[in-house]
Scaffold this motif. Structure first.
Motif, PDB file in Angstrom:
ATOM      1  N   ILE A   1      -2.181  21.304  -4.586  1.00 13.42           N
ATOM      2  CA  ILE A   1      -2.335  19.994  -3.974  1.00 13.42           C
ATOM      3  C   ILE A   1      -3.744  19.891  -3.401  1.00 13.42           C
ATOM      4  O   ILE A   1      -4.394  20.911  -3.134  1.00 13.42           O
ATOM      5  CB  ILE A   1      -1.292  19.749  -2.859  1.00 13.42           C
ATOM      6  N   PRO A   2      -4.244  18.677  -3.207  1.00 13.03           N
ATOM      7  CA  PRO A   2      -5.565  18.524  -2.598  1.00 13.03           C
ATOM      8  C   PRO A   2      -5.579  19.077  -1.169  1.00 13.03           C
ATOM      9  O   PRO A   2      -4.568  19.037  -0.461  1.00 13.03           O
ATOM     10  CB  PRO A   2      -5.791  17.009  -2.602  1.00 13.03           C
TER      11      PRO A   2
ATOM     12  N   ALA B   1      -6.744  17.858   1.461  1.00 21.01           N
ATOM     13  CA  ALA B   1      -6.433  16.840   2.468  1.00 21.01           C
ATOM     14  C   ALA B   1      -4.932  16.631   2.643  1.00 21.01           C
ATOM     15  O   ALA B   1      -4.496  16.111   3.676  1.00 21.01           O
ATOM     16  CB  ALA B   1      -7.101  15.519   2.099  1.00 21.01           C
ATOM     17  N   GLU B   2      -4.118  17.034   1.651  1.00 18.15           N
ATOM     18  CA  GLU B   2      -2.675  16.817   1.745  1.00 18.15           C
ATOM     19  C   GLU B   2      -1.920  18.004   2.355  1.00 18.15           C
ATOM     20  O   GLU B   2      -0.715  17.888   2.614  1.00 18.15           O
ATOM     21  CB  GLU B   2      -2.114  16.524   0.348  1.00 18.15           C
ATOM     22  N   GLU B   3      -2.602  19.126   2.572  1.00 19.87           N
ATOM     23  CA  GLU B   3      -1.930  20.313   3.102  1.00 19.87           C
ATOM     24  C   GLU B   3      -1.809  20.211   4.623  1.00 19.87           C
ATOM     25  O   GLU B   3      -2.798  20.075   5.333  1.00 19.87           O
ATOM     26  CB  GLU B   3      -2.729  21.573   2.734  1.00 19.87           C
ATOM     27  N   ASP B   4      -0.549  20.256   5.129  1.00 17.49           N
ATOM     28  CA  ASP B   4      -0.346  20.177   6.575  1.00 17.49           C
ATOM     29  C   ASP B   4       0.554  21.291   7.106  1.00 17.49           C
ATOM     30  O   ASP B   4       0.989  21.243   8.251  1.00 17.49           O
ATOM     31  CB  ASP B   4       0.244  18.809   6.953  1.00 17.49           C
ATOM     32  N   ARG B   5       0.826  22.311   6.286  1.00 20.47           N
ATOM     33  CA  ARG B   5       1.681  23.412   6.743  1.00 20.47           C
ATOM     34  C   ARG B   5       0.883  24.595   7.249  1.00 20.47           C
ATOM     35  O   ARG B   5       1.348  25.341   8.111  1.00 20.47           O
ATOM     36  CB  ARG B   5       2.594  23.873   5.597  1.00 20.47           C
TER      37      ARG B   5
ATOM     38  N   ARG C   1     -11.238  24.994   4.074  1.00 19.25           N
ATOM     39  CA  ARG C   1     -11.090  23.533   4.158  1.00 19.25           C
ATOM     40  C   ARG C   1     -12.403  22.864   4.534  1.00 19.25           C
ATOM     41  O   ARG C   1     -12.764  21.820   3.970  1.00 19.25           O
ATOM     42  CB  ARG C   1     -10.007  23.210   5.183  1.00 19.25           C
TER      43      ARG C   1
ATOM     44  N   GLU D   1     -12.894  18.806  -1.043  1.00 25.38           N
ATOM     45  CA  GLU D   1     -12.365  18.282  -2.298  1.00 25.38           C
ATOM     46  C   GLU D   1     -11.676  19.379  -3.117  1.00 25.38           C
ATOM     47  O   GLU D   1     -11.369  19.180  -4.302  1.00 25.38           O
ATOM     48  CB  GLU D   1     -13.496  17.659  -3.135  1.00 25.38           C
TER      49      GLU D   1
ATOM     50  N   ASP E   1       0.342  25.080  -3.667  1.00 25.00           N
ATOM     51  CA  ASP E   1       1.465  24.458  -2.984  1.00 25.00           C
ATOM     52  C   ASP E   1       2.550  25.504  -2.713  1.00 25.00           C
ATOM     53  O   ASP E   1       2.588  26.569  -3.345  1.00 25.00           O
ATOM     54  CB  ASP E   1       2.022  23.330  -3.843  1.00 25.00           C
TER      55      ASP E   1
END
Length: 325
Positions: free
Chosen positions: A68-69, A71-75, A193, A198, A203
């Motif tokens: 996943i990008p 910017a979408e990783e929040d874990r 990050r 980018e 995942d």
């Protein structure tokens, strides 16, 4: 690199002697579990190989991982370690240790390069290999066996056994072959990050595992698991981290105090911000170990490993300890 004919003959004779002296029940058990493995060809004494507990594929390697990008990783938490792989022509990729702790091998393809991203928690060894052997593609799994406390991988095509810390075939068809190690490094998620907004991050696998938890609490301040070899020289603790480049090892304590440190054709830098994955139950809360980069005189990243001192001594008994004395 394949052994030449004389070396292969010597390896075969040595393996025959090992088979003659190994416990028959042990060899018979292996042959039942591994009917496709050529146990008559080996580069190491079988007495050094032990079960780590899980059976073949009991620790399930991953192939065809999802990404996943960034910017979408929040874990992931900021200080969690990831293995970073940056190959020209492809988006930089991060492989979180929270997943590798439970799977140990990720078979992937980055750009046109098929890679095996590997992590042995018992040696803190995180290495990326090219999966091609003499032009043939190989897919790697976890054998469940250990040698000097280090994971023994196997390839699914020939079921040869490979030493993870070395990338060398040690039993079977590929005995004596070597996987090419690719430049990669372990760093914090926040460092990856910030440098690669980018980029891509692996995942979470679709498996029932307590990702983010460390099953080896306090391991890197204790003694090695299932290791009976010599302890490191110079009073270096067995689970102290060292920066390994080829046959040389720099104690992390020295690197941290002196960084940047330029010796033997490389420059090693250290920066705060990465947690140990083998300290507290919560991987992201582990004590500080820092981010290491190793570059050559031209500023290019150099293949290396940040492993435990006992493992370096076990696999490089004649290696050079870079103590600065």
């Amino acid at each position: 690199m394949r052994l030449d004919r004389l070396d292969r003959l010597a390896a075969g004779l040595a393996a025959a002697l090992v088979l003659a002296t190994a416990a028959p029940a042990q060899v018979a058990s292996w042959e039942r579990e591994w009917p496709r493995t050529d146990f008559e060809t080996s580069a190491v004494p079988f007495s050094e190989i032990v079960s780590g507990g899980p059976p073949k594929d009991g620790i399930p390697a991953i192939w065809e991982p999802s990404f996943i990008p960034v910017a979408e990783e929040d874990r992931l938490t900021g200080r969690e370690p990831v293995i970073t792989l940056e190959i020209d022509g492809a988006a930089p990729r991060a492989y979180p240790i929270r997943y590798l702790t439970w799977h140990e091998i990720v078979n992937d393809r980055v750009g046109g390069t098929p890679v095996a991203v590997t992590f042995c928690p018992l040696c803190n060894s995180g290495i990326v290999f090219d999966r091609r052997v003499d032009g043939a593609l190989r897919t790697f799994g976890v054998s469940g066996k250990l040698r000097h406390s280090d994971m023994i991988m196997y390839d699914r095509e020939t079921e040869s056994w490979w030493q993870q810390a070395l990338g060398e075939g040690i039993v079977g068809h590929h005995t004596g072959d070597e996987l090419a190690q690719l430049p990669s490094w372990m760093e914090s998620w926040q460092a990856f990050r910030a440098r690669n907004p980018e980029g891509l991050v692996m995942d979470q696998p679709d498996a029932r595992r307590p990702y983010g938890e460390n099953p080896y609490v306090s391991y890197d301040s204790g003694r090695p698991f299932l290791y009976s070899g010599e302890m490191p020289p110079h009073d270096i603790p067995p689970t102290a981290r060292v920066v390994k480049v080829g046959e040389r090892a720099w104690p992390l304590t020295r690197v941290r105090a002196a960084a940047p440190l330029s010796e033997a054709g490389v420059t090693i830098t250290w920066a705060a911000g990465q947690a140990s994955a083998l300290d507290t139950r919560d991987i992201g809360a582990g004590r500080e170990v820092g981010n290491i980069r190793v570059r050559d005189a031209a500023g290019r990243d150099v293949a290396h490993d940040v492993m435990f001192a006992f493992a370096f001594h076990a696999f490089h008994p004649n290696g050079q300890w870079m103590l600065g004395e």
